[in-house]
Write a protein that holds these residues in place. Structure first.
Motif, PDB file in Angstrom:
ATOM      1  N   ALA A  56       0.844  -1.191   0.000  1.00  0.00           N
ATOM      2  CA  ALA A  56       0.000   0.000   0.000  1.00  0.00           C
ATOM      3  C   ALA A  56       0.880   1.242   0.000  1.00  0.00           C
ATOM      4  CB  ALA A  56      -0.903   0.010   1.224  1.00  0.00           C
ATOM      5  N   ILE A  57       0.563   2.169  -0.891  1.00  0.00           N
ATOM      6  CA  ILE A  57       1.305   3.425  -1.006  1.00  0.00           C
ATOM      7  C   ILE A  57       0.309   4.572  -0.984  1.00  0.00           C
ATOM      8  CG2 ILE A  57       2.755   4.831  -2.523  1.00  0.00           C
ATOM      9  CD1 ILE A  57       3.951   2.263  -3.584  1.00  0.00           C
ATOM     10  N   ALA A  58       0.550   5.563  -0.148  1.00  0.00           N
ATOM     11  CA  ALA A  58      -0.353   6.716  -0.062  1.00  0.00           C
ATOM     12  C   ALA A  58       0.481   7.997  -0.041  1.00  0.00           C
ATOM     13  CB  ALA A  58      -1.226   6.632   1.179  1.00  0.00           C
ATOM     14  N   PRO A  59       0.577   8.689  -1.163  1.00  0.00           N
ATOM     15  CA  PRO A  59       1.314   9.955  -1.171  1.00  0.00           C
ATOM     16  C   PRO A  59       0.454  11.112  -0.672  1.00  0.00           C
ATOM     17  CG  PRO A  59       0.523   9.448  -3.379  1.00  0.00           C
ATOM     18  CD  PRO A  59       0.112   8.296  -2.500  1.00  0.00           C
ATOM     19  N   ASP A  60       1.102  12.123  -0.163  1.00  0.00           N
ATOM     20  CA  ASP A  60       0.471  13.435  -0.024  1.00  0.00           C
ATOM     21  C   ASP A  60       0.679  14.137  -1.364  1.00  0.00           C
ATOM     22  OD1 ASP A  60      -0.226  13.146   2.656  1.00  0.00           O
ATOM     23  OD2 ASP A  60       1.584  14.113   3.406  1.00  0.00           O
TER      24      ASP A  60
END
Length: 310
Positions: A56-60
């Protein structure tokens, strides 16, 4: 939360913050936030999909949270967000991933699916389905929150009466309701809730502190530009099709369903003319923030979709 790691990537000249977890034996899911959300909005989903075997990857997004501000925020475009996500994908071992998104994060996610289908294995959206062109808002009054925040100076004056924590708190309260936030004559949007209005029961003081600290860092200048002052810059392709599998999870108490034309477009099945391989799940008590409100149920839907398309 302590299992989630944090990195900074130099993406197109800016240092962007990326939260990540999981080894990704089964694939990678990139989560894209909306407003007033941030990477933290996906905390429940990130842990769940990692435990299910995905990364899982979640950028701002640029200008949000811990990511760097662009030098001229008012010149930012939606294409900047798409290009940023493509560059983040280029930095990953697996170039083809699933996309998960909420709120305005649907726009760059679907743009990638339409323009770069080889980079997208599937799209999961919460509350917002793919639209080939914007819905008319002519029937909405001047006090509609998007109209108000789209006017330079109007939101700054409204928000400026309060600290960032209060602004985030108020927006979360308003967006959790089933009614579209519309200010009356002599009102501003922030006047629609006050300090006596309780937070939603699923949104803790700890959550509020986390959001406030991130928006205190980034400020609200870029979030006002993207999305609210850039809707007129949206680029729509002629006869677009989303050819990859897609899942939409709709909270039936999401105020977005009351935007002109939206509910009929989704419930009538017209949306499937543009997204043929689409599954729609309705959650009767779900709000605009359904992934935070009912994380376990949303996680089950996401993981089932992912495992059926790997």
């Amino acid at each position: 939360m302590e299992k989630i790691e944090h990195s900074f990537l130099n993406i197109r000249g800016l240092n962007l913050h990326v939260a990540h977890i999981g080894k990704g034996e089964l694939g990678t899911l990139v989560f894209l936030h909306g407003f007033p959300e941030i990477w933290y909005s996906w905390r429940h989903q990130m842990v769940a999909v990692a435990e299910a075997g995905f990364r899982a990857i979640a950028p701002d997004f640029r200008g949000y949270g811990l990511s760097e501000q662009p030098p001229e925020p008012e010149k930012a475009t939606w294409e900047d967000l798409v290009d940023d996500v493509l560059a983040i994908l280029d930095s990953l071992p697996s170039p083809r991933c699933f996309r998960g998104r909420e709120d305005f994060g649907a726009k760059p996610a679907y743009d990638l699916a339409v323009s770069h289908p080889d980079r997208v294995a599937g799209v999961i959206t919460l509350g917002v389905a793919f639209v080939p062109k914007p819905f008319s808002r002519d029937s909405l009054p001047e006090g509609f929150y998007i109209f108000r925040w789209g006017k330079p100076g109007r939101a700054e004056a409204d928000f400026g009466r309060f600290d960032v924590k209060t602004v985030v708190r108020t927006i979360y309260i308003l967006f959790s309701r089933s009614e579209i936030p519309i200010a009356g004559e002599g009102q501003e949007i922030m006047d629609l809730a006050d300090s006596t209005t309780p937070l939603p029961e699923w949104f803790s003081d700890e959550d509020l502190e986390a959001y406030a600290s991130l928006y205190e860092k980034s400020g609200l200048r870029f979030p006002l530009q993207i999305p609210y002052r850039s809707f007129h810059k949206w680029v729509y392709k002629s006869d677009p099709k989303v050819e990859v599998p897609a899942l939409v999870v709709m909270g039936e108490k999401d105020y977005y369903l009351k935007f002109p034309g939206v509910e009929d477009y989704i419930r009538s099945g017209i949306v499937k003319s543009f997204v043929p391989d689409l599954e729609i799940i309705y959650m009767p008590e779900g709000s605009h923030f359904v992934q935070e409100q009912f994380p376990d149920q949303v996680n089950q839907h996401i993981i089932k979709f992912l495992k059926s398309h790997i």
